[in-house]
Design a protein around this motif. Structure first.
Motif, PDB file in Angstrom:
ATOM      1  N   ALA A 174       7.908  32.764   4.448  1.00  0.00           N
ATOM      2  CA  ALA A 174       8.894  32.752   5.542  1.00  0.00           C
ATOM      3  C   ALA A 174       9.867  31.595   5.354  1.00  0.00           C
ATOM      4  CB  ALA A 174       8.184  32.639   6.883  1.00  0.00           C
ATOM      5  N   ILE A 175       9.323  30.445   4.951  1.00  0.00           N
ATOM      6  CA  ILE A 175      10.175  29.278   4.704  1.00  0.00           C
ATOM      7  C   ILE A 175      11.040  29.515   3.460  1.00  0.00           C
ATOM      8  CG2 ILE A 175      10.144  26.823   4.085  1.00  0.00           C
ATOM      9  CD1 ILE A 175       7.526  26.672   5.846  1.00  0.00           C
ATOM     10  N   GLY A 176      10.471  30.220   2.476  1.00  0.00           N
ATOM     11  CA  GLY A 176      11.241  30.566   1.279  1.00  0.00           C
ATOM     12  C   GLY A 176      12.461  31.411   1.615  1.00  0.00           C
ATOM     13  N   GLY A 177      12.314  32.282   2.604  1.00  0.00           N
ATOM     14  CA  GLY A 177      13.438  33.106   3.051  1.00  0.00           C
ATOM     15  C   GLY A 177      14.578  32.243   3.576  1.00  0.00           C
ATOM     16  N   ILE A 178      14.205  31.196   4.320  1.00  0.00           N
ATOM     17  CA  ILE A 178      15.216  30.254   4.827  1.00  0.00           C
ATOM     18  C   ILE A 178      15.825  29.497   3.650  1.00  0.00           C
ATOM     19  CG2 ILE A 178      15.556  28.157   6.204  1.00  0.00           C
ATOM     20  CD1 ILE A 178      15.169  30.557   7.950  1.00  0.00           C
ATOM     21  N   GLY A 179      14.979  29.167   2.679  1.00  0.00           N
ATOM     22  CA  GLY A 179      15.453  28.458   1.485  1.00  0.00           C
ATOM     23  C   GLY A 179      16.556  29.227   0.765  1.00  0.00           C
ATOM     24  N   CYS A 180      16.433  30.554   0.748  1.00  0.00           N
ATOM     25  CA  CYS A 180      17.468  31.388   0.116  1.00  0.00           C
ATOM     26  C   CYS A 180      18.806  31.181   0.806  1.00  0.00           C
ATOM     27  CB  CYS A 180      17.088  32.864   0.204  1.00  0.00           C
ATOM     28  SG  CYS A 180      15.704  33.319  -0.836  1.00  0.00           S
ATOM     29  N   LEU A 183      15.517  38.643   2.176  1.00  0.00           N
ATOM     30  CA  LEU A 183      14.878  39.730   2.911  1.00  0.00           C
ATOM     31  C   LEU A 183      13.491  40.049   2.332  1.00  0.00           C
ATOM     32  CD1 LEU A 183      16.137  41.185   5.307  1.00  0.00           C
ATOM     33  CD2 LEU A 183      16.621  43.113   3.800  1.00  0.00           C
ATOM     34  N   LEU A 184      13.426  40.003   0.986  1.00  0.00           N
ATOM     35  CA  LEU A 184      12.164  40.253   0.291  1.00  0.00           C
ATOM     36  C   LEU A 184      11.117  39.211   0.700  1.00  0.00           C
ATOM     37  CD1 LEU A 184      11.594  42.461  -1.837  1.00  0.00           C
ATOM     38  CD2 LEU A 184      11.722  40.677  -3.560  1.00  0.00           C
ATOM     39  N   PHE A 185      11.560  37.947   0.747  1.00  0.00           N
ATOM     40  CA  PHE A 185      10.671  36.871   1.187  1.00  0.00           C
ATOM     41  C   PHE A 185      10.132  37.171   2.583  1.00  0.00           C
ATOM     42  CE2 PHE A 185      12.296  34.064  -2.177  1.00  0.00           C
ATOM     43  CZ  PHE A 185      11.166  33.298  -2.438  1.00  0.00           C
ATOM     44  N   ALA A 186      11.030  37.585   3.488  1.00  0.00           N
ATOM     45  CA  ALA A 186      10.642  37.826   4.873  1.00  0.00           C
ATOM     46  C   ALA A 186       9.639  38.984   4.967  1.00  0.00           C
ATOM     47  CB  ALA A 186      11.883  38.113   5.725  1.00  0.00           C
ATOM     48  N   VAL A 187       9.893  40.046   4.178  1.00  0.00           N
ATOM     49  CA  VAL A 187       9.005  41.209   4.210  1.00  0.00           C
ATOM     50  C   VAL A 187       7.612  40.835   3.708  1.00  0.00           C
ATOM     51  CG1 VAL A 187       8.565  43.456   3.159  1.00  0.00           C
ATOM     52  CG2 VAL A 187      10.831  42.944   4.066  1.00  0.00           C
ATOM     53  N   PHE A 188       7.576  40.094   2.570  1.00  0.00           N
ATOM     54  CA  PHE A 188       6.273  39.690   2.044  1.00  0.00           C
ATOM     55  C   PHE A 188       5.579  38.690   2.958  1.00  0.00           C
ATOM     56  CE2 PHE A 188       7.576  41.806  -1.822  1.00  0.00           C
ATOM     57  CZ  PHE A 188       6.365  42.322  -2.255  1.00  0.00           C
ATOM     58  N   VAL A 196       2.590  32.667  14.502  1.00  0.00           N
ATOM     59  CA  VAL A 196       3.576  32.333  15.538  1.00  0.00           C
ATOM     60  C   VAL A 196       4.652  31.413  14.958  1.00  0.00           C
ATOM     61  CG1 VAL A 196       3.900  31.071  17.699  1.00  0.00           C
ATOM     62  CG2 VAL A 196       2.025  32.717  17.480  1.00  0.00           C
ATOM     63  N   ILE A 197       4.227  30.426  14.166  1.00  0.00           N
ATOM     64  CA  ILE A 197       5.200  29.496  13.553  1.00  0.00           C
ATOM     65  C   ILE A 197       6.132  30.252  12.616  1.00  0.00           C
ATOM     66  CG2 ILE A 197       5.465  27.505  12.014  1.00  0.00           C
ATOM     67  CD1 ILE A 197       2.780  26.467  13.085  1.00  0.00           C
ATOM     68  N   ALA A 198       5.575  31.194  11.856  1.00  0.00           N
ATOM     69  CA  ALA A 198       6.363  31.892  10.825  1.00  0.00           C
ATOM     70  C   ALA A 198       7.352  32.887  11.420  1.00  0.00           C
ATOM     71  CB  ALA A 198       5.425  32.614   9.856  1.00  0.00           C
ATOM     72  N   VAL A 199       7.110  33.303  12.654  1.00  0.00           N
ATOM     73  CA  VAL A 199       7.999  34.299  13.265  1.00  0.00           C
ATOM     74  C   VAL A 199       9.430  33.775  13.360  1.00  0.00           C
ATOM     75  CG1 VAL A 199       8.545  35.355  15.503  1.00  0.00           C
ATOM     76  CG2 VAL A 199       6.292  35.676  14.500  1.00  0.00           C
ATOM     77  N   LEU A 200       9.590  32.477  13.636  1.00  0.00           N
ATOM     78  CA  LEU A 200      10.936  31.908  13.791  1.00  0.00           C
ATOM     79  C   LEU A 200      11.753  32.001  12.494  1.00  0.00           C
ATOM     80  CD1 LEU A 200      12.883  30.424  15.765  1.00  0.00           C
ATOM     81  CD2 LEU A 200      12.041  28.304  14.744  1.00  0.00           C
ATOM     82  N   PRO A 201      11.245  31.442  11.367  1.00  0.00           N
ATOM     83  CA  PRO A 201      12.038  31.583  10.133  1.00  0.00           C
ATOM     84  C   PRO A 201      12.253  33.038   9.707  1.00  0.00           C
ATOM     85  CG  PRO A 201       9.919  30.514   9.675  1.00  0.00           C
ATOM     86  CD  PRO A 201      10.090  30.559  11.159  1.00  0.00           C
ATOM     87  N   ILE A 202      11.276  33.890   9.942  1.00  0.00           N
ATOM     88  CA  ILE A 202      11.460  35.305   9.578  1.00  0.00           C
ATOM     89  C   ILE A 202      12.569  35.919  10.431  1.00  0.00           C
ATOM     90  CG2 ILE A 202      10.384  37.597   9.635  1.00  0.00           C
ATOM     91  CD1 ILE A 202       7.722  36.186   8.930  1.00  0.00           C
ATOM     92  N   GLY A 203      12.541  35.595  11.725  1.00  0.00           N
ATOM     93  CA  GLY A 203      13.571  36.103  12.626  1.00  0.00           C
ATOM     94  C   GLY A 203      14.948  35.609  12.229  1.00  0.00           C
ATOM     95  N   LEU A 204      15.035  34.317  11.867  1.00  0.00           N
ATOM     96  CA  LEU A 204      16.311  33.741  11.446  1.00  0.00           C
ATOM     97  C   LEU A 204      16.837  34.428  10.196  1.00  0.00           C
ATOM     98  CD1 LEU A 204      15.883  29.892  12.022  1.00  0.00           C
ATOM     99  CD2 LEU A 204      17.549  31.417  13.089  1.00  0.00           C
TER     100      LEU A 204
END
Lengths: 101, 158
Positions: B20-26, B45-50, B80-88
């Motif tokens: 999830a954090i990797g998705g933000i990193g992108c 998007l791939l990061f978020a899905v995985f 719960v923590i990961a939901v925020l970066p995934i949502g972003l």
């Protein structure tokens, strides 16, 4: 910049930013090419590039786009991004510039 | 039945959070304009899905096989923590691609409209002037007529 000059191409940037903002940008980034201001987006509109309400405070701004225009004002190359985070890279634009005859 | 202390660690939710954090990193990576940046939106998007897949696996393990895996509380907290970066990441993906149609803009072979706009010093500059030899004014040194101008429309800062 020297590469563009060598390719005979003059880069010109256009946005709705007022000249003061463009001046700051040029100073900070060291840009030596003209940065033009289209505050009421009239030119952006005439190029059909208006992105209504997409700016801060709902300003109308330009959708990102790049055009290579030859001396008879004919478009020779374009780039329209589908994602505002993805922009044309200098080497892509240079490659297009060098292909001009 | 295995002893509580022998239960396996449940690393899936940690992997999920990391992805999830990797998705933000992108999204941060766009600022350095890397090669193949066109792939970055899809990579994020791939990061978020995985991330979602691993979080689901983590929860399933913790609650479905509590005798094998630990981490009931942890898997919920990390999810719960990961939901925020995934949502972003998902929001950024949708928002960044909401662009007006470009097919009505000037296309290759078409003539572009003329314009006259102020440069950074407030001096009016026309397309004709840009295509003519530059006189060596504030906008730069004397230069011969260019073969072409590269018009770069950008969003600006306000």
């Amino acid at each position: 910049m020297a590469d563009f000059q060598a390719a005979g191409v003059r880069p010109v940037a256009i946005s709705v930013d007022p000249p003061e903002v463009s001046r700051d940008l040029a100073n900070k980034a060291g840009y030596t090419f003209p940065i033009l201001s289209d505050p009421d987006a009239s030119v952006i509109r005439s190029y059909h590039l208006l992105h209504p309400g997409a700016g801060v405070d709902g300003h109308d701004i330009a959708r990102p786009a790049e055009f290579l225009v030859d001396s008879s004002k004919i478009v020779r190359w374009t780039n329209f991004t589908e994602d505002i985070r993805v922009r044309a890279r200098a080497n892509e634009m240079l490659a297009a510039a060098r292909q001009l005859r | 039945m295995p002893d509580a202390t022998e239960r396996r660690k449940n690393i899936a939710p940690w992997l999920g959070l990391l992805l999830a954090i990797g998705g933000i990193g992108c999204n941060v990576a766009f600022f350095v304009r890397p090669p193949l940046q066109g792939m970055l939106p899809w990579l994020s998007l791939l990061f978020a899905v995985f991330a979602l897949i691993f979080l689901a696996i983590g929860l399933k393990r913790a609650f479905g096989q509590p005798q094998v895996y630990r981490g009931k509380v942890l898997s919920v907290v990390l999810t719960v923590i990961a939901v925020l970066p995934i949502g972003l990441t998902a929001f950024a993906f949708v928002a960044a691609r909401k662009l007006p149609d470009s097919t009505v803009a000037p296309q290759v072979g078409q003539k572009v409209p003329d314009f006259t706009l102020s440069d950074a010093s407030g001096k009016p500059v026309s397309l004709d002037q840009l295509l003519a030899p530059s006189s060596g004014s504030s906008s730069g040194p004397r230069a011969p007529a260019p073969r072409a101008v590269l018009l770069i429309f950008y969003r600006g800062y306000w």
